[in-house]
Scaffold this motif. Structure first.
Motif, PDB file in Angstrom:
ATOM      1  N   ALA A   1      75.360   3.062 -19.190  1.00  0.00           N
ATOM      2  CA  ALA A   1      75.466   2.607 -20.580  1.00  0.00           C
ATOM      3  C   ALA A   1      74.455   3.363 -21.423  1.00  0.00           C
ATOM      4  O   ALA A   1      73.317   3.579 -21.001  1.00  0.00           O
ATOM      5  CB  ALA A   1      75.217   1.111 -20.686  1.00  0.00           C
ATOM      6  N   LEU A   2      74.859   3.770 -22.606  1.00  0.00           N
ATOM      7  CA  LEU A   2      73.980   4.451 -23.568  1.00  0.00           C
ATOM      8  C   LEU A   2      74.173   3.792 -24.920  1.00  0.00           C
ATOM      9  O   LEU A   2      75.313   3.668 -25.382  1.00  0.00           O
ATOM     10  CB  LEU A   2      74.355   5.932 -23.681  1.00  0.00           C
ATOM     11  CG  LEU A   2      73.954   6.850 -22.537  1.00  0.00           C
ATOM     12  CD1 LEU A   2      74.547   8.241 -22.758  1.00  0.00           C
ATOM     13  CD2 LEU A   2      72.442   6.947 -22.397  1.00  0.00           C
TER      14      LEU A   2
ATOM     15  N   LEU B   1      84.904   4.207 -20.858  1.00  0.00           N
ATOM     16  CA  LEU B   1      83.973   4.945 -21.711  1.00  0.00           C
ATOM     17  C   LEU B   1      84.118   4.456 -23.155  1.00  0.00           C
ATOM     18  O   LEU B   1      85.231   4.413 -23.697  1.00  0.00           O
ATOM     19  CB  LEU B   1      84.297   6.447 -21.632  1.00  0.00           C
ATOM     20  CG  LEU B   1      83.181   7.437 -21.966  1.00  0.00           C
ATOM     21  CD1 LEU B   1      83.568   8.843 -21.516  1.00  0.00           C
ATOM     22  CD2 LEU B   1      82.820   7.445 -23.430  1.00  0.00           C
ATOM     23  N   GLY B   2      83.001   4.045 -23.733  1.00  0.00           N
ATOM     24  CA  GLY B   2      83.015   3.557 -25.109  1.00  0.00           C
ATOM     25  C   GLY B   2      83.060   2.046 -25.217  1.00  0.00           C
ATOM     26  O   GLY B   2      82.844   1.480 -26.283  1.00  0.00           O
ATOM     27  N   PHE B   3      83.298   1.376 -24.099  1.00  0.00           N
ATOM     28  CA  PHE B   3      83.312  -0.094 -24.096  1.00  0.00           C
ATOM     29  C   PHE B   3      81.940  -0.619 -24.503  1.00  0.00           C
ATOM     30  O   PHE B   3      80.922  -0.149 -24.004  1.00  0.00           O
ATOM     31  CB  PHE B   3      83.651  -0.611 -22.698  1.00  0.00           C
ATOM     32  CG  PHE B   3      83.582  -2.111 -22.576  1.00  0.00           C
ATOM     33  CD1 PHE B   3      84.653  -2.890 -22.958  1.00  0.00           C
ATOM     34  CD2 PHE B   3      82.446  -2.737 -22.088  1.00  0.00           C
ATOM     35  CE1 PHE B   3      84.590  -4.287 -22.841  1.00  0.00           C
ATOM     36  CE2 PHE B   3      82.374  -4.130 -21.971  1.00  0.00           C
ATOM     37  CZ  PHE B   3      83.455  -4.896 -22.356  1.00  0.00           C
ATOM     38  N   GLY B   4      81.912  -1.598 -25.360  1.00  0.00           N
ATOM     39  CA  GLY B   4      80.650  -2.207 -25.769  1.00  0.00           C
ATOM     40  C   GLY B   4      80.467  -2.119 -27.264  1.00  0.00           C
ATOM     41  O   GLY B   4      81.438  -2.088 -28.020  1.00  0.00           O
ATOM     42  N   ALA B   5      79.224  -2.061 -27.690  1.00  0.00           N
ATOM     43  CA  ALA B   5      78.910  -2.009 -29.111  1.00  0.00           C
ATOM     44  C   ALA B   5      77.477  -1.543 -29.258  1.00  0.00           C
ATOM     45  O   ALA B   5      76.700  -1.587 -28.299  1.00  0.00           O
ATOM     46  CB  ALA B   5      79.078  -3.388 -29.752  1.00  0.00           C
TER      47      ALA B   5
ATOM     48  N   MET C   1      76.871   1.126 -25.112  1.00  0.00           N
ATOM     49  CA  MET C   1      78.266   1.415 -24.775  1.00  0.00           C
ATOM     50  C   MET C   1      78.382   2.112 -23.420  1.00  0.00           C
ATOM     51  O   MET C   1      77.501   2.872 -23.010  1.00  0.00           O
ATOM     52  CB  MET C   1      78.867   2.293 -25.876  1.00  0.00           C
ATOM     53  CG  MET C   1      79.052   1.515 -27.182  1.00  0.00           C
ATOM     54  SD  MET C   1      79.353   2.594 -28.620  1.00  0.00           S
ATOM     55  CE  MET C   1      77.670   3.171 -28.949  1.00  0.00           C
ATOM     56  N   ALA C   2      79.501   1.859 -22.741  1.00  0.00           N
ATOM     57  CA  ALA C   2      79.694   2.395 -21.394  1.00  0.00           C
ATOM     58  C   ALA C   2      79.965   3.891 -21.421  1.00  0.00           C
ATOM     59  O   ALA C   2      80.584   4.417 -22.360  1.00  0.00           O
ATOM     60  CB  ALA C   2      80.859   1.678 -20.718  1.00  0.00           C
TER      61      ALA C   2
END
Lengths: 354, 354, 354, 354
Positions: C278-279, C217-221, C282-283
């Motif tokens: 993803a939103l 959770l929160g992975f990404g940008a 971010m995951a």
């Protein structure tokens, strides 16, 4: 570790000194650029060790062009330039990793890679990698010729022997050819010094001067994509480089503005100056002179005392290998290649007004 | 024209000397980094003109932080650093575009931009832009402190007056403070020379030495992302830079390998060397010394003869403006900022094993 | 033309369908990553044509690893992956350049390159190039395994035959294996349809579904380095891709917020949701579902009418060659490889807090 | 977190929804490009909330151009576009960080930034940031006009109400203007549905169709710099985007090659086709149709049940704020801006044959 140079024309080096191959992936060469394999070959030949004052490693350096070229012209796709290694003698490096050589990047590279880098012969940090650089630059020559831009380098200093002559076509005599100094008389002295140094098992520092002619007034860009920053960047990556100077370089510190400032004037109807070839990243119309100082090669035949990591104490080291007593002569084609890649990259970028 | 420095931590300068504002967009500062506005302010103050030997242009240089910071910490988003221009006197530049100044990039910049660039005060090529550089670097200080990396610069030479002392905290006396040389005795001589030069309406060259301490052995990368290439790139973009040297720099050309090679030894249990602070792009554990030669400021009070583009003939030019007789003292915080940005960028990159 | 994917882990494809070789230069693989050549081989095998419903071109696809690997581990340097072409039959393309195939990029590529690109077999735009993609992705598998991230794809639709089952390990029966649909019953119908289509000399469209599990959770940008943008970018470069959907995709247009919004809840102590994986780039902790629609292969055995450039009139064209009646089955390993490269690249970037 | 779009023309967004400002740093606009501030203003006006079916947040959105423009023309330097925030009501977000909204990136963004991001109003992930996108794109219009490239979008679907008409200039009636659908009759139905949805405290999904006309056959590039990949990348970063389709999109999965393949023919002496507007990343001469599916806005007036992080249990949440019942109408200028930036970037790149 990124081994890529350039943004519009991009050269990505790959390979290790004692791995299966070295080379470059060259991107951004405009479609339709003629690919001159003979010139490529002759440039690699010029870079190759083999003259009396350089390493005895013998690489035939046959370069395969494996993509991006169709019917002798660039297709616009990435061009793969592959050169197989053949004459590596890894046994010469049996002192690694225990005894990192003084002056070499063996130890930093080992720590940088947590011990995973190939240490033999300097691995990916070896000057052997410049073969991909020279191959790539040779394919840019057509772009430079189109703009009448000439780039030429020579050895301007070895030890305390210095030539004040700028780079030009080498004379035919042995000394000029071997030390690659365009000043015939000085070349002789240099050759003598180099041979003497070699005989004593030592090595010596040198300086290569490069002259760029034909850059249009205003060519370049300000700040971080300017001529001086991009050239300094690329040249300082040449193995052994310790200083890069523009124009009169370090001597500028002693100059007064009233003497140093060089007025603009018209020459053949075009404004130019007799001063610096680049100001604020952009060309002035005057020849751009760059000086590159190279340290004495770190591998010498003399016994050296250095740290033995396995014991934690210093002990003596005899580096066998096959090495050059001076870097300048072999750096001449490498410095030229480096500058050619930088200028070609900038040329492509200028086309789109950036 | 790209005015961006860095890849992981990216500083993009913007603005023109006589436009509404200058500043930088700073990207890549890690989330949670504390933002010290007082330090930012003090660094801008240090960069600011105002001491006796620098330009009289007075900018309060109030810097607004307009994004990327929340409750005193970096959010991870781009940080906009904006400084309004206030004290520009464009009338001082009424000689442009007809009479490009000798030694300045006025004419190259004009041709480079097909006449569309703002020529006043050097436009986007003005040293005024370094305010964004200094502001950005101040926000990287926390990252350097975390790693115990120190970066310090001082004026090592003005004209023929040279100090052999390395950079350190300045003494409190007027001369040390004004010329920013950490060698108190030499500073006095330098100040005298500068004041004299200024009085005669002239300017003079100088050299800034920078010392980086605390880089871990192996820090950096080979080739085009190495310490020397990236530092040379960024430093050569400082207005007036003409040469960049590492370690003993140009003197290396005269050295023999047997003397120059510096053996590895253990110091406090860690391998290090007394030689170059960087080899092949990577740190050796020794302090990394860099020398930056700066030309004499091109704007001098003396009358100069230069081309008048409207007539095609040379005529005399009196540059009014408010200028520095020597670049070194003001370049000290700019060189430090430049090095801080390069090292911070590399630090971030190292975190991901690249 | 840039054929590079990724920023921290960079895959640059090279080669032409009927040139001497294809492959990839893979940069940024962390030092010490184990290199599993057997896995590489098995992935290339999976990509290879050869099953009853795909092209008959037979490439042994032996992949040489020519740099960046030492003693079975990544050194941190660029990894050159080279695959020689062997079974290209250029004579099949004798209709080019006069008769560009309908639905193919022959004509656009010809104009794009001023006629200099290699037109045979699609040249650098051929799906043959995906061999470099698959080879590169196989070397990233270790990075994904380390984070317990799984990426799996299957064929979810061929023509009007659609499976509602998500991707999972394929059953052992012939139909499942040949059409690569994890829904055994549907796979049989699909195989029948494909064989029938092939028999009639036609081709048909398809859809590949991909599931990513294990993203924290929160992975990404946010914005342009987010999961959805980067995945959409890379997947739309797969030859024949016409649509990319996330979650329920196009059906979202009909949804009401009160139903679509998926509340957060705790699962094993960790917040998650049953909605989109993803939103905002971010995951969310939920599996990330992606649907990729692929057009029917443009090369069909049926006679087609198309423009003849030499006459300026339309005339009939029979494309011989060896082609697939449907893209989905062969796109499965290619889509997986593409997603693996994107996620690995993002993983590396996350390490430095960017 | 990189908020940069493009390579040759680069737009870097900055700012937070409830911070002091938002905007963009726009790089790469060619020197001499005329800067039309009135057009910029009108485009921002079009993006602005305020019509009956959108958020009530009132931002005057006055945009300052603070660099890179001199005498109404681009200088070639970075253009800073700054818009101060004025009407943010942070008190509406007092439920954060304890109660992350369902369907929003609040929670992922919080974890992504270790809690350091500004959570108010979505912080840097807010659609508020698109103001910098629209401002930047308006400055690219001159580049598109020069090439006779037109880019136009409209709302093609809201819920189950779908229009088959392509995008064109909107009719003058209230419904057409408010829902931004170019199909007057359908627009009325859409408006009714939206108002009804809003009344019930709910929100609904939608689809925006975009048409690009005037791309020269062959414009673009293969692989990762192709039209479809770059457009999909940029469009999927628009807040709420869930699918992007090219041509007939997902329907392609059902098509047979014999029907789908569209032959080339001459039209006004130039080859073209009636099929896809892009093949393999390059333009075919046909209009390029893109469909962008947008989810129902996640903020709804209805009470929602979601996780309360402070208690670890689900509890009810009433999101006040000022939000849109449907994304499509406001996404129209944002999608147009996004496409304009992508195409302008590609146009610049094409100039240098890359």
């Amino acid at each position: 570790m990124s081994m890529r140079l350039g943004e519009s024309i991009r050269t990505t080096l790959f390979g290790e000194s004692h791995g299966p191959a070295v080379g470059a992936l060259l991107e951004g060469i405009p479609v339709g650029t003629p690919i001159d394999e003979d010139y490529l070959k002759s440039e690699l030949e010029r870079r190759r060790p083999g003259s009396g004052i350089s390493s005895l490693r013998k690489e035939c350096d046959a370069c395969e062009i494996l993509s991006g070229v169709h019917q002798g012209k660039a297709t616009g796709g990435p061009i793969l330039l592959l050169i197989r290694n053949s004459d590596s003698r890894s046994s010469d490096y049996s002192f690694l990793p225990d005894q990192p050589r003084p002056g070499h990047a063996d130890l930093p590279a080992m720590l940088n890679s947590d011990g995973f880098a190939d240490p033999r012969g300097g691995g990916a940090n070896s000057a052997r990698l410049t073969v991909g650089l020279v191959a790539s630059a040779s394919l840019c020559q057509a772009l430079l010729d189109e703009q009448n831009i000439s780039i030429i380098a020579h050895v301007a200093a070895i030890g305390k022997i210095v030539s004040d002559k700028g780079p030009s076509i080498l004379e035919d005599d042995e000394a000029s050819q071997r030390v690659r100094c365009s000043d015939q008389k000085v070349a002789k002295e240099m050759l003598e010094l180099v041979l003497e140094t070699r005989k004593s098992g030592d090595s010596i520092g040198s300086r290569v001067d490069i002259e760029i002619k034909g850059l249009a007034l205003g060519f370049g860009a300000g700040w971080y994509r300017g001529l001086e920053p991009l050239l300094a960047h690329a040249l300082m990556a040449i193995p052994g480089a310790r200083a890069v100077e523009f124009g009169v370089g370090t001597k500028t510190a002693e100059a007064y503005g009233s003497e140093y400032n060089s007025p603009w004037y018209l020459k053949g109807g075009e404004p130019t100056t007799d001063g610096d070839g680049a100001l604020g990243g952009m060309a002035t119309g005057a020849p751009l002179i760059i000086r590159l100082t190279l340290k004495p090669p770190s591998s010498i035949a003399k016994e050296q005392i250095t740290l033995n990591l396995s014991t934690g104490e210093q002990s003596s080291l005899n580096v066998k290998g096959r090495h050059d007593p001076v870097l300048g002569p072999r750096a001449v084609p490498i410095a030229e290649a480096t500058v050619k890649l930088v200028i070609s990259d900038m040329l492509q970028r200028c086309k789109k007004d950036e």
